[in-house]
Each structure stands twice: as C-alpha cells, then as structure tokens.
Scaffold this motif. Structure first.
Motif, PDB file in Angstrom:
ATOM      1  N   UNK A  18      19.490  12.055  72.494  1.00  0.00           N
ATOM      2  CA  UNK A  18      18.164  12.485  72.933  1.00  0.00           C
ATOM      3  C   UNK A  18      17.221  11.290  73.086  1.00  0.00           C
ATOM      4  N   UNK A  19      17.518  10.210  72.368  1.00  0.00           N
ATOM      5  CA  UNK A  19      16.825   8.946  72.611  1.00  0.00           C
ATOM      6  C   UNK A  19      17.541   8.311  73.791  1.00  0.00           C
ATOM      7  N   UNK A  20      16.937   8.290  74.936  1.00  0.00           N
ATOM      8  CA  UNK A  20      17.603   7.922  76.187  1.00  0.00           C
ATOM      9  C   UNK A  20      18.294   6.562  76.169  1.00  0.00           C
ATOM     10  N   UNK A  21      17.873   5.677  75.299  1.00  0.00           N
ATOM     11  CA  UNK A  21      18.475   4.341  75.313  1.00  0.00           C
ATOM     12  C   UNK A  21      19.815   4.283  74.573  1.00  0.00           C
ATOM     13  N   UNK A  22      20.208   5.362  73.903  1.00  0.00           N
ATOM     14  CA  UNK A  22      21.456   5.365  73.148  1.00  0.00           C
ATOM     15  C   UNK A  22      22.607   5.965  73.937  1.00  0.00           C
ATOM     16  N   UNK A  23      23.776   5.400  73.704  1.00  0.00           N
ATOM     17  CA  UNK A  23      25.022   5.980  74.183  1.00  0.00           C
ATOM     18  C   UNK A  23      25.796   6.373  72.942  1.00  0.00           C
ATOM     19  N   UNK A  24      26.231   7.606  72.873  1.00  0.00           N
ATOM     20  CA  UNK A  24      26.908   8.139  71.692  1.00  0.00           C
ATOM     21  C   UNK A  24      28.415   8.021  71.863  1.00  0.00           C
ATOM     22  N   UNK A  25      29.073   7.512  70.844  1.00  0.00           N
ATOM     23  CA  UNK A  25      30.534   7.463  70.825  1.00  0.00           C
ATOM     24  C   UNK A  25      31.047   8.842  70.421  1.00  0.00           C
ATOM     25  N   UNK A  26      31.894   9.429  71.257  1.00  0.00           N
ATOM     26  CA  UNK A  26      32.422  10.758  70.960  1.00  0.00           C
ATOM     27  C   UNK A  26      33.502  10.675  69.883  1.00  0.00           C
ATOM     28  N   UNK A  27      33.527  11.603  68.926  1.00  0.00           N
ATOM     29  CA  UNK A  27      34.536  11.557  67.871  1.00  0.00           C
ATOM     30  C   UNK A  27      35.943  11.855  68.398  1.00  0.00           C
ATOM     31  N   UNK A  44      21.950  11.634  81.266  1.00  0.00           N
ATOM     32  CA  UNK A  44      21.461  10.948  82.474  1.00  0.00           C
ATOM     33  C   UNK A  44      19.929  11.004  82.563  1.00  0.00           C
ATOM     34  N   UNK A  45      19.350  10.026  83.217  1.00  0.00           N
ATOM     35  CA  UNK A  45      17.897   9.932  83.352  1.00  0.00           C
ATOM     36  C   UNK A  45      17.298  11.137  84.079  1.00  0.00           C
ATOM     37  N   UNK A  46      18.059  11.754  84.979  1.00  0.00           N
ATOM     38  CA  UNK A  46      17.522  12.867  85.763  1.00  0.00           C
ATOM     39  C   UNK A  46      17.769  14.229  85.110  1.00  0.00           C
ATOM     40  N   UNK A  47      18.203  14.255  83.860  1.00  0.00           N
ATOM     41  CA  UNK A  47      18.421  15.508  83.134  1.00  0.00           C
ATOM     42  C   UNK A  47      17.340  15.631  82.057  1.00  0.00           C
ATOM     43  N   UNK A  48      16.696  16.778  82.040  1.00  0.00           N
ATOM     44  CA  UNK A  48      15.650  17.041  81.057  1.00  0.00           C
ATOM     45  C   UNK A  48      16.061  18.225  80.206  1.00  0.00           C
ATOM     46  N   UNK A  49      15.777  18.151  78.949  1.00  0.00           N
ATOM     47  CA  UNK A  49      16.074  19.253  78.036  1.00  0.00           C
ATOM     48  C   UNK A  49      14.745  19.900  77.670  1.00  0.00           C
ATOM     49  N   UNK A  50      14.614  21.168  78.026  1.00  0.00           N
ATOM     50  CA  UNK A  50      13.400  21.925  77.726  1.00  0.00           C
ATOM     51  C   UNK A  50      13.719  22.931  76.633  1.00  0.00           C
ATOM     52  N   UNK A  51      12.838  23.044  75.696  1.00  0.00           N
ATOM     53  CA  UNK A  51      13.030  23.995  74.609  1.00  0.00           C
ATOM     54  C   UNK A  51      11.711  24.721  74.367  1.00  0.00           C
ATOM     55  N   UNK A  52      11.811  25.940  73.894  1.00  0.00           N
ATOM     56  CA  UNK A  52      10.612  26.697  73.553  1.00  0.00           C
ATOM     57  C   UNK A  52      10.582  26.925  72.050  1.00  0.00           C
ATOM     58  N   UNK A  53       9.414  27.284  71.566  1.00  0.00           N
ATOM     59  CA  UNK A  53       9.269  27.568  70.149  1.00  0.00           C
ATOM     60  C   UNK A  53       8.076  28.502  69.993  1.00  0.00           C
ATOM     61  N   UNK A  54       8.290  29.607  69.329  1.00  0.00           N
ATOM     62  CA  UNK A  54       7.209  30.534  69.046  1.00  0.00           C
ATOM     63  C   UNK A  54       6.623  30.157  67.694  1.00  0.00           C
TER      64      UNK A  54
END
Length: 195
Positions: A18-27, A44-54
């Motif tokens: 979620x920190x765009x500068x990181x690349x995660x090593x898959x287990x 990818x830079x062009x992908x956004x994650x939107x979340x809601x919260x009540x």
C-alpha cells in the motif's frame, strides 16, 4: 467496509504494498496464465484502492494506525439536497423531506454532540417508496409516517440507547410514541423538527 474485518490479517504482508514505493516479496511463487513466474508484487501507479467506513457503527473496530496512514480519509456528511433532488413533492407540497432531515440532524447533534451520528440521506431515500415511472420518491404523509416510525425512530433509539430524556429532546413527547394518525403526525413533525 475497511473496518468490518481484521484488516492487518486480510492484507498480511501485502500491507507494505500500500506504500507505493515498496515491492513485496511473495511467500509463494505464482504462475500467471501466460506462464510467467511471479515472485514479487507491487500495486501499479494507475490502481487505486477505495474503502468505505461507517464511523457511526460502534460495534466494529476502528482502523489501526498501520492502515490509517496508508489511506487518505475524507468525511462525507449528510446532504439534504440529494434527498430533495430524488423527491417528488406533488402530493405533499407543504413539507420538504430534505428540510426534515436537516431538522432531525440538528436535533441529534445538539443533544448527542457527535457528528458521526447524523443520519445520512439513505435513511430518507427508501427504495420501497420509489415511483416506478419517474424513479423519484413520491412523498405522501403515509409514506413519510411509515419511514419515520419504522426507520428513523429506531435508529435514533439505538443512538440514544433508549434514553427517554434524549429521545424527548430530539423528537418531543409525541413522536417517540410512533403516532399513527397522519394529520397528527404531520403536525408534530412540523412542530418538533421544522422550526
């Protein structure tokens, strides 16, 4: 809704992605459809994650700081203009439901002092009352009374934990009894919530 599950457990190690500068090593190495073997993951830079919260839902956990710092938070407050835009007042011209929503929220805030407990427009846009032709809610005293007695009052009772003094300060003595007579109901709505 981002706070309905254990977010840290759901994201696991990918929370770092979620920190765009990181690349995660898959287990575990993954193989794509074209046979490419993947050992790392990056959003990818062009992908956004939107979340809601009540934020009014007190029965669920707050978002932990590790997640909170990876998202921008934007508050959305009730918008009575949406209610009026979606409404047809031709059968009930003497009362605007958007103004009623504002009146309820003003009373809620003055008594409970918590903006997270304001009622959003979805409480005042019942799907069951939409006109099949226009798609708008064709308000009548009967529809408003049903909405108020069976949808609005119960959520206010929940927010006040049934505290009669709070309920009376928000709705007055008569509305909390769920008035069945339409004329009396409409008069009491005007007196209590449309000042």
């Amino acid at each position: 809704e981002i706070n309905r599950g254990n977010v840290s457990k759901i994201f696991g190690e990918t929370i770092l992605a979620l920190d765009r500068e990181y690349t995660v090593q898959l287990p575990t190495t993954l193989t794509s459809k074209d046979g490419t073997r993947l050992t790392e993951f990056r959003i990818p830079e062009n992908v956004y994650i939107l979340a809601t919260m009540n934020s009014a839902d007190r029965s669920i956990a707050l978002v932990d700081y590790a997640i909170r710092r990876r998202f921008a938070f934007v508050d959305f407050f009730p918008n009575s203009e949406v209610v009026d835009f979606e409404s047809d007042y031709s059968l009930m011209p003497e009362l605007k439901v958007g103004k009623l929503m504002d009146g309820v929220n003003l009373k809620l805030f003055s008594v409970l002092g918590d903006s997270d407990l304001l009622l959003g427009q979805s409480y005042f846009l019942p799907k069951w009352a939409r006109d099949k032709n226009s798609g708008k809610i064709k308000w009548t005293p009967q529809i408003l009374k049903r909405l108020f007695n069976y949808y609005v009052i119960p959520i206010i009772e929940e927010y006040t934990y049934g505290n009669k003094r709070y309920l009376q300060n928000i709705l007055g003595d008569k509305l909390i009894t769920r008035i069945s007579d339409e004329t009396e109901f409409m008069e009491e709505i005007k007196v209590q919530l449309l000042k």
